[in-house]
Motif scaffolding. Structure first.
Motif, PDB file in Angstrom:
ATOM      1  N   HIS A   1       0.794  -1.225   0.000  1.00 39.70           N
ATOM      2  CA  HIS A   1       0.000   0.000   0.000  1.00 39.70           C
ATOM      3  C   HIS A   1       0.829   1.278   0.000  1.00 39.70           C
TER       4      HIS A   1
ATOM      5  N   SER B   1       2.359   2.741   2.410  1.00 40.60           N
ATOM      6  CA  SER B   1       1.777   3.551   3.483  1.00 40.60           C
ATOM      7  C   SER B   1       2.607   3.576   4.764  1.00 40.60           C
TER       8      SER B   1
ATOM      9  N   THR C   1      -2.516   4.182  -1.673  1.00 37.75           N
ATOM     10  CA  THR C   1      -3.518   4.433  -0.621  1.00 37.75           C
ATOM     11  C   THR C   1      -3.240   5.811  -0.016  1.00 37.75           C
TER      12      THR C   1
ATOM     13  N   PHE D   1       0.330   6.544   6.011  1.00 39.30           N
ATOM     14  CA  PHE D   1      -0.455   6.419   7.237  1.00 39.30           C
ATOM     15  C   PHE D   1       0.021   7.440   8.268  1.00 39.30           C
TER      16      PHE D   1
ATOM     17  N   ASN E   1      -4.993  11.409  -0.152  1.00 43.62           N
ATOM     18  CA  ASN E   1      -3.616  10.926  -0.220  1.00 43.62           C
ATOM     19  C   ASN E   1      -2.695  12.128  -0.004  1.00 43.62           C
TER      20      ASN E   1
ATOM     21  N   SER F   1       1.626   8.341  -1.034  1.00 40.94           N
ATOM     22  CA  SER F   1       1.432   6.986  -1.528  1.00 40.94           C
ATOM     23  C   SER F   1       1.279   6.991  -3.041  1.00 40.94           C
TER      24      SER F   1
END
Length: 210
Positions: free
Chosen positions: A57, A59, A91, A94, A116, A134
Motif C-alpha cells: 500500500h 503507506s 492508498t 499512514f 492521499n 502513496s
C-alpha cells in the motif's frame, strides 16, 4: 575555501548515535548483503544510486525505509543516492508513520491535504526534503530504469515477482506495524519498526566505501 558538510537535525543525529548494529543478526546481514553490493558497485563507478522501496500500500514500511535510507546516505556522505517508495496500489501515507518520523526529529510539513496527503520530510536544513505520498511503484515520480527494487513486505514480494525496469529485485521484508493499529501499543510498535529499519540501513551504508 572550506567545505562545510551539512549536519542532520540534532535529534536524528542522537538517534543514529544510539543505534547498535550488533542487533542486526547474521541472518539479516545475509538478506541485506545484495543491497550493500548494489550500492557499492554504483559508488565505486560514481554512478547514481537509485533505490525504490516497495510495499503493498506504500503507506508504512516503504516510507520509513525510503526516509531512513536517504538519511543514512547523507550521514555516511555517500553521494548520488536517490531513494523512492511505491506500492502495488496507492492508498495514503499512514498518519502514525509520519508521526513516528516526526517524533524521531524529522521536520514534516503537509504540502497537500486530501485522501492521499503529500508531505515534505526534512532531515537537514540544507538538504532537499523527501516528498512522501502513496503511489504505485511505476508512478512517474519514481525511476523507470537503473534502480534496485527493495520489497519491504511479504505480500508485495509475492505479488511482484518482476519489477519492470529494476536492475535487481531484493526482498528485505519487515513485520507490519499495522497489526497494532488502534491498540495501546501502536506508537511503541511503530517506533520499534522504525528503529529496526534505521538500524539495518545504518548497517548497510556503514559497509560502503565511497
Amino acid at each position: 575555501m572550506a567545505i562545510i558538510k551539512t549536519t542532520l537535525f540534532t535529534e536524528i543525529e542522537n538517534i543514529i548515535g544510539s543505534l547498535n548494529i550488533a542487533n542486526v543478526t547474521n541472518e539479516r546481514r545475509e538478506i541485506l548483503k545484495p543491497l550493500i553490493d548494489f550500492i557499492q558497485s554504483k559508488a565505486a563507478t560514481n554512478k547514481e544510486i537509485r533505490i525504490n522501496f516497495i510495499c503493498t500500500h506504500n503507506s508504512r514500511r516503504s516510507h520509513l525505509s525510503q526516509v531512513w535510507s536517504q538519511t543514512m546516505a547523507h550521514y555516511f556522505d555517500i553521494k548520488n543516492v536517490f531513494c523512492y517508495s511505491g506500492g502495488t496500489e496507492a492508498t495514503a501515507l499512514f498518519p502514525m508513520a509520519a508521526e513516528t518520523l516526526r517524533n524521531s526529529g524529522f521536520q514534516i510539513k503537509t504540502i497537500s491535504k486530501n485522501e492521499n496527503p503529500v508531505y515534505s520530510i526534512k532531515y537537514a536544513d540544507n538538504e532537499h526534503p523527501v516528498i512522501g505520498f502513496s503511489k504505485k511503484l511505476d508512478d512517474d515520480f519514481n525511476p523507470k530504469s537503473e534502480f534496485a527494487a527493495i520489497m519491504t513486505c511479504d505480500s508485495a514480494n509475492e505479488a511482484c515477482p518482476f519489477v519492470p525496469g529494476a536492475e535487481i529485485r531484493i526482498p528485505i521484508t519487515f513485520k507490519d506495524p499495522k497489526a497494532f493499529d488502534n491498540t495501546p501499543q501502536q506508537a511503541e510498535k511503530y517506533k520499534e519498526r522504525s528503529l529496526q529499519i534505521a538500524t539495518e540501513l545504518f548497517y548497510v551504508f556503514s559497509q560502503i566505501n565511497s
